[in-house]
Structures are given as structure tokens and as C-alpha cells.
Design a protein around this motif. Structure first.
Motif, PDB file in Angstrom:
ATOM      1  N   GLY A   1     -15.348 -16.633  47.103  1.00  0.00           N
ATOM      2  CA  GLY A   1     -13.897 -16.572  46.951  1.00  0.00           C
ATOM      3  C   GLY A   1     -13.431 -15.136  47.048  1.00  0.00           C
ATOM      4  N   ILE A   2     -12.463 -14.785  46.216  1.00  0.00           N
ATOM      5  CA  ILE A   2     -11.927 -13.429  46.188  1.00  0.00           C
ATOM      6  C   ILE A   2     -12.304 -12.784  44.866  1.00  0.00           C
ATOM      7  N   ARG A   3     -13.054 -11.684  44.924  1.00  0.00           N
ATOM      8  CA  ARG A   3     -13.422 -10.932  43.723  1.00  0.00           C
ATOM      9  C   ARG A   3     -12.325  -9.907  43.471  1.00  0.00           C
ATOM     10  N   VAL A   4     -11.958  -9.723  42.194  1.00  0.00           N
ATOM     11  CA  VAL A   4     -10.834  -8.872  41.810  1.00  0.00           C
ATOM     12  C   VAL A   4     -11.282  -7.856  40.765  1.00  0.00           C
ATOM     13  N   GLY A   5     -10.727  -6.650  40.856  1.00  0.00           N
ATOM     14  CA  GLY A   5     -10.970  -5.615  39.867  1.00  0.00           C
ATOM     15  C   GLY A   5      -9.888  -4.558  39.957  1.00  0.00           C
ATOM     16  N   ILE A   6     -10.090  -3.437  39.276  1.00  0.00           N
ATOM     17  CA  ILE A   6      -9.149  -2.324  39.399  1.00  0.00           C
ATOM     18  C   ILE A   6      -9.829  -1.165  40.126  1.00  0.00           C
ATOM     19  N   THR A   7      -9.024  -0.282  40.669  1.00  0.00           N
ATOM     20  CA  THR A   7      -9.539   0.796  41.500  1.00  0.00           C
ATOM     21  C   THR A   7     -10.095   1.954  40.683  1.00  0.00           C
ATOM     22  N   ASP A   8     -10.819   2.808  41.389  1.00  0.00           N
ATOM     23  CA  ASP A   8     -11.345   4.035  40.817  1.00  0.00           C
ATOM     24  C   ASP A   8     -10.188   4.895  40.289  1.00  0.00           C
ATOM     25  N   PHE A   9      -9.108   4.982  41.056  1.00  0.00           N
ATOM     26  CA  PHE A   9      -7.929   5.734  40.632  1.00  0.00           C
ATOM     27  C   PHE A   9      -7.388   5.182  39.313  1.00  0.00           C
ATOM     28  N   ALA A  10      -7.265   3.845  39.217  1.00  0.00           N
ATOM     29  CA  ALA A  10      -6.716   3.211  38.012  1.00  0.00           C
ATOM     30  C   ALA A  10      -7.582   3.477  36.786  1.00  0.00           C
ATOM     31  N   GLN A  11      -8.906   3.336  36.931  1.00  0.00           N
ATOM     32  CA  GLN A  11      -9.777   3.550  35.765  1.00  0.00           C
ATOM     33  C   GLN A  11      -9.722   5.004  35.328  1.00  0.00           C
ATOM     34  N   ASP A  12      -9.564   5.924  36.288  1.00  0.00           N
ATOM     35  CA  ASP A  12      -9.473   7.346  35.957  1.00  0.00           C
ATOM     36  C   ASP A  12      -8.177   7.635  35.194  1.00  0.00           C
ATOM     37  N   GLU A  13      -7.080   7.034  35.641  1.00  0.00           N
ATOM     38  CA  GLU A  13      -5.788   7.211  34.978  1.00  0.00           C
ATOM     39  C   GLU A  13      -5.816   6.642  33.552  1.00  0.00           C
ATOM     40  N   LEU A  14      -6.480   5.511  33.381  1.00  0.00           N
ATOM     41  CA  LEU A  14      -6.538   4.859  32.071  1.00  0.00           C
ATOM     42  C   LEU A  14      -7.371   5.643  31.062  1.00  0.00           C
ATOM     43  N   GLY A  15      -8.437   6.261  31.536  1.00  0.00           N
ATOM     44  CA  GLY A  15      -9.385   6.881  30.616  1.00  0.00           C
ATOM     45  C   GLY A  15     -10.381   5.833  30.145  1.00  0.00           C
ATOM     46  N   ASP A  16     -11.048   6.100  29.033  1.00  0.00           N
ATOM     47  CA  ASP A  16     -12.119   5.212  28.568  1.00  0.00           C
ATOM     48  C   ASP A  16     -11.591   3.826  28.214  1.00  0.00           C
ATOM     49  N   VAL A  17     -12.062   2.814  28.940  1.00  0.00           N
ATOM     50  CA  VAL A  17     -11.661   1.429  28.700  1.00  0.00           C
ATOM     51  C   VAL A  17     -12.412   0.901  27.485  1.00  0.00           C
ATOM     52  N   VAL A  18     -11.669   0.322  26.531  1.00  0.00           N
ATOM     53  CA  VAL A  18     -12.272  -0.169  25.293  1.00  0.00           C
ATOM     54  C   VAL A  18     -12.167  -1.689  25.124  1.00  0.00           C
ATOM     55  N   PHE A  19     -11.307  -2.349  25.948  1.00  0.00           N
ATOM     56  CA  PHE A  19     -11.115  -3.791  25.791  1.00  0.00           C
ATOM     57  C   PHE A  19     -10.521  -4.358  27.078  1.00  0.00           C
ATOM     58  N   VAL A  20     -10.998  -5.534  27.468  1.00  0.00           N
ATOM     59  CA  VAL A  20     -10.452  -6.242  28.621  1.00  0.00           C
ATOM     60  C   VAL A  20     -10.220  -7.689  28.217  1.00  0.00           C
ATOM     61  N   GLU A  21      -9.003  -8.190  28.474  1.00  0.00           N
ATOM     62  CA  GLU A  21      -8.675  -9.594  28.228  1.00  0.00           C
ATOM     63  C   GLU A  21      -8.497 -10.268  29.580  1.00  0.00           C
ATOM     64  N   LEU A  22      -9.256 -11.351  29.800  1.00  0.00           N
ATOM     65  CA  LEU A  22      -9.237 -12.046  31.079  1.00  0.00           C
ATOM     66  C   LEU A  22      -8.936 -13.525  30.869  1.00  0.00           C
ATOM     67  N   PRO A  23      -8.467 -14.216  31.917  1.00  0.00           N
ATOM     68  CA  PRO A  23      -8.191 -15.651  31.787  1.00  0.00           C
ATOM     69  C   PRO A  23      -9.494 -16.452  31.683  1.00  0.00           C
ATOM     70  N   ASP A  24      -9.374 -17.708  31.327  1.00  0.00           N
ATOM     71  CA  ASP A  24     -10.530 -18.594  31.264  1.00  0.00           C
ATOM     72  C   ASP A  24     -10.843 -19.147  32.650  1.00  0.00           C
ATOM     73  N   GLU A  25     -12.106 -19.451  32.877  1.00  0.00           N
ATOM     74  CA  GLU A  25     -12.494 -20.117  34.119  1.00  0.00           C
ATOM     75  C   GLU A  25     -11.710 -21.421  34.228  1.00  0.00           C
ATOM     76  N   GLY A  26     -11.262 -21.728  35.448  1.00  0.00           N
ATOM     77  CA  GLY A  26     -10.508 -22.955  35.688  1.00  0.00           C
ATOM     78  C   GLY A  26      -9.008 -22.767  35.585  1.00  0.00           C
ATOM     79  N   GLU A  27      -8.550 -21.655  35.002  1.00  0.00           N
ATOM     80  CA  GLU A  27      -7.114 -21.389  34.931  1.00  0.00           C
ATOM     81  C   GLU A  27      -6.590 -21.032  36.314  1.00  0.00           C
TER      82      GLU A  27
END
Length: 127
Positions: free
Chosen positions: A24-50
Motif C-alpha cells: 500500500g502506501i507507507r507514511v511518515g514525516i520528513t527529515d526536515f520535520a523531525q529536525d524542526e520538532l526536536g526530540d520526539v517523545v510520543f506518537v499517537e496513531l490510528p488503529d488498524e482498520g480505521e
């Protein structure tokens, strides 16, 4: 500063990427985005099937600097989520285009993928 922008995927102006895979289509955020955010401490994602719709919020990413919404580059059904991020959200910083992927969507419309920015267009945007 130079950021990695692989040319095998498409990009949203809001810094999410979409990669066509066999499943299918794999999704994420870019290198630029992670750099702007700084250290990521939490990610909330939808449930499978949503279901997710293109350009609509599908989750939240929290860093030491900010809390940001995540927007779907394409619509479809969530085939899988990267559960490794729940225990190791720093994978988004360490490898945003690999181990830091967020979800896979199936049933996406090819036309939605074509609406996204190419790597060159995205590089121009973040320059």
C-alpha cells in the motif's frame, strides 16, 4: 543545512511523506520535520482498520518543543501502524524515512498520490 529528501516518494506541504510499497502506501514525516520538532517523545496513531481521509488529521506527534498534528497524504484504510514507535518514538528522529515510518494505508487513490509534491518541489519548499 541540507536535509535528506528521497526521490522515491511524494510529499505534503505539511512535511509528511508517502511511499508506494507492495502492500500500500507507507507514511511518515520528513527529515526536515523531525529536525524542526526536536526530540520526539510520543506518537499517537490510528488503529488498524480505521479509515483516514486525504489531508485530514490521522495522529499526533509530541516532541520536547511542540505538539503537532499529523495529516494523511492519501486516504484509505489503515493496514498497519508502526508499533515500535510506541516504545521508541525516537525512531522518528533517528530514521524518519526508514524505521521511523508511521502507518501503511491500503486502497489509496493513485490520483491523490499524484497531487503530492515531488522530491524536487518539496526541496524547493524547505529551501
Amino acid at each position: 543545512m541540507s536535509f535528506d529528501v528521497p526521490d522515491d516518494r511524494r510529499y505534503r506541504e505539511s512535511h509528511e511523506w508517502a511511499l508506494q510499497t507492495d502492500d500500500g502506501i507507507r507514511v511518515g514525516i520528513t527529515d526536515f520535520a523531525q529536525d524542526e520538532l526536536g526530540d520526539v517523545v510520543f506518537v499517537e496513531l490510528p488503529d488498524e482498520g480505521e479509515s483516514v481521509a486525504q489531508e485530514e488529521e490521522f495522529g499526533v506527534i509530541e516532541s520536547i518543543k511542540a505538539v503537532s498534528d499529523l495529516y494523511a497524504p492519501v486516504g484509505g484504510e489503515v493496514l498497519s501502524v508502526n508499533e515500535a514507535l510506541f516504545d521508541s518514538p525516537e525512531l522518528v528522529n533517528e530514521d524518519p524515512f526508514g524505521e521511523g515510518w508511521m502507518l501503511e494505508i491500503e486502497g489509496a487513490d493513485e490520483a491523490e498520490l499524484d497531487e503530492l509534491l515531488s522530491a524536487d518541489e518539496y526541496e524547493d519548499q524547505i529551501a
